[in-house]
Design a protein around this motif. Structure first.
Motif, PDB file in Angstrom:
ATOM      1  N   HIS A  81     -26.680  38.330  26.800  1.00 42.39           N
ATOM      2  CA  HIS A  81     -25.895  39.374  26.141  1.00 42.39           C
ATOM      3  C   HIS A  81     -24.477  39.396  26.705  1.00 42.39           C
ATOM      4  O   HIS A  81     -23.495  39.499  25.955  1.00 42.39           O
ATOM      5  N   LEU A  82     -24.363  39.300  28.010  1.00 48.27           N
ATOM      6  CA  LEU A  82     -23.045  39.353  28.639  1.00 48.27           C
ATOM      7  C   LEU A  82     -22.164  38.195  28.176  1.00 48.27           C
ATOM      8  O   LEU A  82     -20.959  38.378  27.950  1.00 48.27           O
ATOM      9  N   ARG A  83     -22.721  37.009  28.030  1.00 47.76           N
ATOM     10  CA  ARG A  83     -21.916  35.876  27.556  1.00 47.76           C
ATOM     11  C   ARG A  83     -21.304  36.171  26.194  1.00 47.76           C
ATOM     12  O   ARG A  83     -20.125  35.886  25.950  1.00 47.76           O
ATOM     13  N   ARG A  84     -22.084  36.752  25.310  1.00 52.08           N
ATOM     14  CA  ARG A  84     -21.568  37.127  23.987  1.00 52.08           C
ATOM     15  C   ARG A  84     -20.537  38.249  24.110  1.00 52.08           C
ATOM     16  O   ARG A  84     -19.523  38.252  23.404  1.00 52.08           O
ATOM     17  N   SER A  85     -20.788  39.182  25.000  1.00 50.07           N
ATOM     18  CA  SER A  85     -19.833  40.268  25.207  1.00 50.07           C
ATOM     19  C   SER A  85     -18.501  39.743  25.724  1.00 50.07           C
ATOM     20  O   SER A  85     -17.435  40.257  25.354  1.00 50.07           O
ATOM     21  N   LEU A  86     -18.535  38.740  26.572  1.00 45.97           N
ATOM     22  CA  LEU A  86     -17.296  38.158  27.088  1.00 45.97           C
ATOM     23  C   LEU A  86     -16.502  37.476  25.970  1.00 45.97           C
ATOM     24  O   LEU A  86     -15.259  37.499  25.979  1.00 45.97           O
ATOM     25  N   GLU A  87     -17.197  36.902  25.001  1.00 45.90           N
ATOM     26  CA  GLU A  87     -16.511  36.326  23.844  1.00 45.90           C
ATOM     27  C   GLU A  87     -15.817  37.419  23.033  1.00 45.90           C
ATOM     28  O   GLU A  87     -14.676  37.250  22.578  1.00 45.90           O
ATOM     29  N   VAL A  88     -16.516  38.548  22.855  1.00 47.63           N
ATOM     30  CA  VAL A  88     -15.920  39.675  22.136  1.00 47.63           C
ATOM     31  C   VAL A  88     -14.740  40.238  22.919  1.00 47.63           C
ATOM     32  O   VAL A  88     -13.690  40.569  22.347  1.00 47.63           O
ATOM     33  N   ALA A  89     -14.893  40.330  24.226  1.00 48.75           N
ATOM     34  CA  ALA A  89     -13.804  40.831  25.065  1.00 48.75           C
ATOM     35  C   ALA A  89     -12.561  39.957  24.927  1.00 48.75           C
ATOM     36  O   ALA A  89     -11.431  40.465  24.855  1.00 48.75           O
ATOM     37  N   ALA A  90     -12.760  38.645  24.879  1.00 49.24           N
ATOM     38  CA  ALA A  90     -11.627  37.736  24.707  1.00 49.24           C
ATOM     39  C   ALA A  90     -10.965  37.953  23.348  1.00 49.24           C
ATOM     40  O   ALA A  90      -9.732  37.925  23.232  1.00 49.24           O
ATOM     41  N   LEU A 147     -10.842  40.739  21.659  1.00 49.75           N
ATOM     42  CA  LEU A 147     -10.187  42.046  21.610  1.00 49.75           C
ATOM     43  C   LEU A 147      -9.172  42.263  22.732  1.00 49.75           C
ATOM     44  O   LEU A 147      -8.481  43.280  22.745  1.00 49.75           O
ATOM     45  N   GLY A 148      -9.109  41.341  23.678  1.00 49.65           N
ATOM     46  CA  GLY A 148      -8.199  41.514  24.807  1.00 49.65           C
ATOM     47  C   GLY A 148      -8.666  42.553  25.813  1.00 49.65           C
ATOM     48  O   GLY A 148      -7.857  43.163  26.511  1.00 49.65           O
ATOM     49  N   THR A 149      -9.975  42.741  25.914  1.00 52.67           N
ATOM     50  CA  THR A 149     -10.560  43.748  26.805  1.00 52.67           C
ATOM     51  C   THR A 149     -10.860  43.133  28.169  1.00 52.67           C
ATOM     52  O   THR A 149     -11.377  42.020  28.255  1.00 52.67           O
ATOM     53  N   ARG A 150     -10.570  43.886  29.225  1.00 53.46           N
ATOM     54  CA  ARG A 150     -10.726  43.359  30.586  1.00 53.46           C
ATOM     55  C   ARG A 150     -11.702  44.167  31.442  1.00 53.46           C
ATOM     56  O   ARG A 150     -11.806  43.947  32.643  1.00 53.46           O
ATOM     57  N   ARG A 151     -12.435  45.106  30.805  1.00 52.33           N
ATOM     58  CA  ARG A 151     -13.409  45.913  31.533  1.00 52.33           C
ATOM     59  C   ARG A 151     -14.692  45.991  30.709  1.00 52.33           C
ATOM     60  O   ARG A 151     -14.655  46.395  29.549  1.00 52.33           O
ATOM     61  N   ARG A 202     -24.401  39.678  40.823  1.00 56.77           N
ATOM     62  CA  ARG A 202     -23.652  38.506  41.311  1.00 56.77           C
ATOM     63  C   ARG A 202     -23.589  37.417  40.248  1.00 56.77           C
ATOM     64  O   ARG A 202     -22.537  36.805  40.026  1.00 56.77           O
ATOM     65  N   GLN A 203     -24.715  37.174  39.581  1.00 55.55           N
ATOM     66  CA  GLN A 203     -24.721  36.180  38.503  1.00 55.55           C
ATOM     67  C   GLN A 203     -23.797  36.596  37.367  1.00 55.55           C
ATOM     68  O   GLN A 203     -23.050  35.779  36.811  1.00 55.55           O
ATOM     69  N   ALA A 204     -23.849  37.872  37.021  1.00 54.75           N
ATOM     70  CA  ALA A 204     -22.996  38.376  35.952  1.00 54.75           C
ATOM     71  C   ALA A 204     -21.521  38.249  36.332  1.00 54.75           C
ATOM     72  O   ALA A 204     -20.675  37.870  35.505  1.00 54.75           O
ATOM     73  N   ALA A 205     -21.202  38.566  37.584  1.00 51.61           N
ATOM     74  CA  ALA A 205     -19.816  38.488  38.038  1.00 51.61           C
ATOM     75  C   ALA A 205     -19.306  37.058  38.042  1.00 51.61           C
ATOM     76  O   ALA A 205     -18.116  36.809  37.777  1.00 51.61           O
ATOM     77  N   GLY A 247     -15.823  36.815  36.195  1.00 51.04           N
ATOM     78  CA  GLY A 247     -14.633  36.546  36.990  1.00 51.04           C
ATOM     79  C   GLY A 247     -13.728  35.475  36.410  1.00 51.04           C
ATOM     80  O   GLY A 247     -12.521  35.710  36.227  1.00 51.04           O
ATOM     81  N   PRO A 248     -14.251  34.292  36.092  1.00 49.05           N
ATOM     82  CA  PRO A 248     -13.397  33.242  35.523  1.00 49.05           C
ATOM     83  C   PRO A 248     -12.779  33.619  34.185  1.00 49.05           C
ATOM     84  O   PRO A 248     -11.766  33.044  33.784  1.00 49.05           O
ATOM     85  N   ALA A 249     -13.408  34.582  33.483  1.00 48.77           N
ATOM     86  CA  ALA A 249     -12.868  35.043  32.198  1.00 48.77           C
ATOM     87  C   ALA A 249     -11.820  36.138  32.374  1.00 48.77           C
ATOM     88  O   ALA A 249     -11.287  36.654  31.384  1.00 48.77           O
ATOM     89  N   GLY A 250     -11.537  36.511  33.620  1.00 46.67           N
ATOM     90  CA  GLY A 250     -10.555  37.555  33.867  1.00 46.67           C
ATOM     91  C   GLY A 250     -11.050  38.950  33.555  1.00 46.67           C
ATOM     92  O   GLY A 250     -10.257  39.860  33.321  1.00 46.67           O
ATOM     93  N   VAL A 251     -12.367  39.130  33.563  1.00 45.17           N
ATOM     94  CA  VAL A 251     -12.989  40.412  33.225  1.00 45.17           C
ATOM     95  C   VAL A 251     -13.624  41.021  34.473  1.00 45.17           C
ATOM     96  O   VAL A 251     -14.255  40.317  35.268  1.00 45.17           O
TER      97      VAL A 251
END
Length: 255
Positions: free
Chosen positions: A80-89, A91-95, A121-124, A128-132
């Protein structure tokens, strides 16, 4: 303290996003947040945000359905988080909020704690590399979330210490923690350095700031004294019409 950031799901429950965003832009807000992205048309949302010059400060990167308290659930949470990071990218969301979850009665608390640390830790390592930055939020277990694993500020800070990753910080919800701690004001300054986002709603009832008993000027002074300069997320239920609630919040928090 930084800009006010209305939560679409709390303030505009059941109302179309385009109408909510237009109203917020008309009222002079520049940032929003929301909960689960999966029911939203992200491309449409991105166009609406760009047209109105609004930004999305935060949303949920995982949900309560993917708790981190059991290693067997980590794969689902990370997917789920991987997909959320794509959405964050997009929308320009960093949190992004990552929910630790409700405590299963059949596992010892220490084992749940260790699973949460490993999962975060795994999630981070993904974020982290995505700037989130991922945000861990303690929730009150006395009124709204009976059985929630992470329900106090000391435990949340201890969990962040054990995770020890720069891409994980604290989401401090003043409403939740006011319910859990009679001495919350005395705790805020020390918590501020680990805090990356703040939610505000009043007690009792979770109405807009100014509708209850929380001394908001004292709260903000303590957070600022600890160095917090981030946004204030308006995650509250309006006690009147939404425009009046928004204006009241602005007067109380910015006045």
């Amino acid at each position: 303290v930084g800009e006010l950031c209305p939560c679409l799901d709390a303030l505009f429950a059941g109302r179309p996003a385009d109408a909510a965003l237009s109203l917020l832009a008309e009222e002079g807000f520049r940032a929003v947040e929301f909960w689960d992205w999966r029911e939203r048309d992200i491309d449409l949302l991105a166009r609406q945000l760009a047209r109105l010059e609004l930004s999305v400060v935060a949303f949920s990167g995982t949900t309560f359905d993917e708790p981190l308290l059991d290693p067997a659930g980590h794969a689902a949470a990370l997917a789920h988080l991987r997909r959320s990071l794509e959405v964050a990218a997009r929308l320009g969301t960093r949190r992004l909020v990552v929910h630790v979850g409700y405590a299963p009665s059949h596992r010892p608390r220490r084992a749940q704690w260790e699973a949460a640390v490993a999962g975060l830790r795994q999630a981070a390592d993904l974020a982290g590399p995505a700037g989130v930055t991922l945000m861990v939020e303690p929730l009150n277990s006395l009124v709204d979330h009976p059985g929630y694993f992470l329900d106090t500020l000391p435990d949340a800070l201890a969990l962040l210490e054990d995770v020890g990753h720069p891409a994980v910080g604290l989401l401090l919800d003043v409403y939740h923690m006011w319910i859990m701690h009679d001495d919350l004001l005395e705790r805020l300054e020390a918590a501020a350095p680990r805090t990356v986002h703040v939610h505000v709603a009043d007690v009792p009832g979770r109405g807009e700031p100014g509708s209850g008993v929380i001394p908001w000027r004292a709260v903000l002074d303590r957070l600022q004294a600890g160095g917090y300069r981030g946004a204030l997320g308006l995650e509250c239920w309006p006690t009147t019409d939404v425009v009046t609630a928004l204006r009241r919040s602005r007067e109380v928090l910015e006045g």
